[in-house]
Design an enzyme around this catalytic site. Sequence first.
Site, PDB file in Angstrom:
ATOM      1  CB  CYS A  91      -0.937   0.025   1.201  1.00 15.54           C
ATOM      2  SG  CYS A  91      -2.182  -1.267   1.170  1.00 15.54           S
ATOM      3  CG  HIS A 358      -5.881   2.111  -0.640  1.00 16.69           C
ATOM      4  ND1 HIS A 358      -4.711   2.711  -1.048  1.00 16.69           N
ATOM      5  CD2 HIS A 358      -5.503   1.061   0.171  1.00 16.69           C
ATOM      6  CE1 HIS A 358      -3.674   2.074  -0.528  1.00 16.69           C
ATOM      7  NE2 HIS A 358      -4.134   1.070   0.202  1.00 16.69           N
ATOM      8  CB  CYS A 388      -1.233   0.649   7.800  1.00 10.80           C
ATOM      9  SG  CYS A 388      -2.786   0.470   6.894  1.00 10.80           S
TER      10      CYS A 388
END
Length: 404
Positions: A91, A358, A388
């Site tokens: 991510c 996202h 995160c």
Amino acid sequence: MAEAYIYDAVRTPRGKGRPNGGLHTLSPVDLSAFVLTELDRRTGFAKADPEDVVFGVGDGVNDQGSNMARSAIIQAGMPDSIPGSTVSRFCSSGLDAINVAASRVMSGQADLIVAGGIEMMSLIPIGGTGGPNGADAIFNNRAHYTPLGIAADLLATLCGHSREDVDAYSMESQARAAAAWQGKRFANSVIPVIDFNGETLLAHDEYMRPGTGMADLAKLPAAFQGMGEKGGFDTIVKQRYPEVLNLSHVHTAGNSSGIVDGAAAMLIGSLEAGEKLGLKPRAVIRSFASAGMDPCLMLAAPADATKKALARVGKDFADVDLYEVNEAFASVVLHFMERTGVSHDRVNVNGGGIAMGHPIGATGVMLTNTLLDELERTGAKSGVVTLCVGLGMGVATYIERVEH
């Protein structure tokens, strides 16, 4: 040490990561080339022979594989002399691309670099590159491997976040994103995506659900309960955290980040490089850091990474004006605020991934872009972007607005 400046940044709207999404008909290389072309139109970087183009890609496989940055340069018709490379840390891949670019400028090993990110989640699902997590029994046992959603529910359980807590946060994310779009706060950065026929494919983040209320969110089923109970992951969690008698499955599709497509690009360079292009710096990248933690819980490291990044420049959480904390799940941001003491009026003031989505490899660049625009809009001085990361990591970057 030289200073690494941000000169400009662009992003696409986020399209739904589904076959009916606004960007689904494009290929990853087309979307990557599009943001490079738009950034070049605004800055003229291609004529300045940049040292590199570094793209974050969460799952670099199939049409999104090989070297997406170099492929995009060629697809965009830019000079063959411009090299390209990709980085991947799940991510945070886009933010890592920024940090790689900044580190090279700060060390004097580059004058001008483009950092970007791409993720077409309608084509390549999250985790599409495979790996030992989930597939290697010995590794899974060593790591107490859990899927991201189970880890989010574990974090909520340990922190005491109720379903009402995470839904309330998510409702506010939707409201803030809707207000930001209505107030044209993204107008300087979002570029409508045009196809080869000259038709606009997408001009607006299409995942948002304006007007979402608590009653709407309460109707959604727990997204990871079946996985936890029938898939055995609740038992794995209890082996690692015996104090957890029952896992609270509070996360749903409404309080977790959306699956979307998108790309972004940012120009980073030295002061001299910007002057040659006739550009004024908008911000300076002061510090960045990464951190690791228990891979079973995995989602609580943004506070650690932020603390390390701020310590490198002699600052604390209270010294920062604005934060962009990726909304992978509502509990991630709630934990960050509780752990750091940073109030919600300084965190994700224009909404986040729960409302807008996202796009894994692009998110870090998009969040930095959003932060920069908001610093300029409000006159605030400093900000942090943090995400995160799967398998127990966190990445953070601290920037300061340049006043002219």
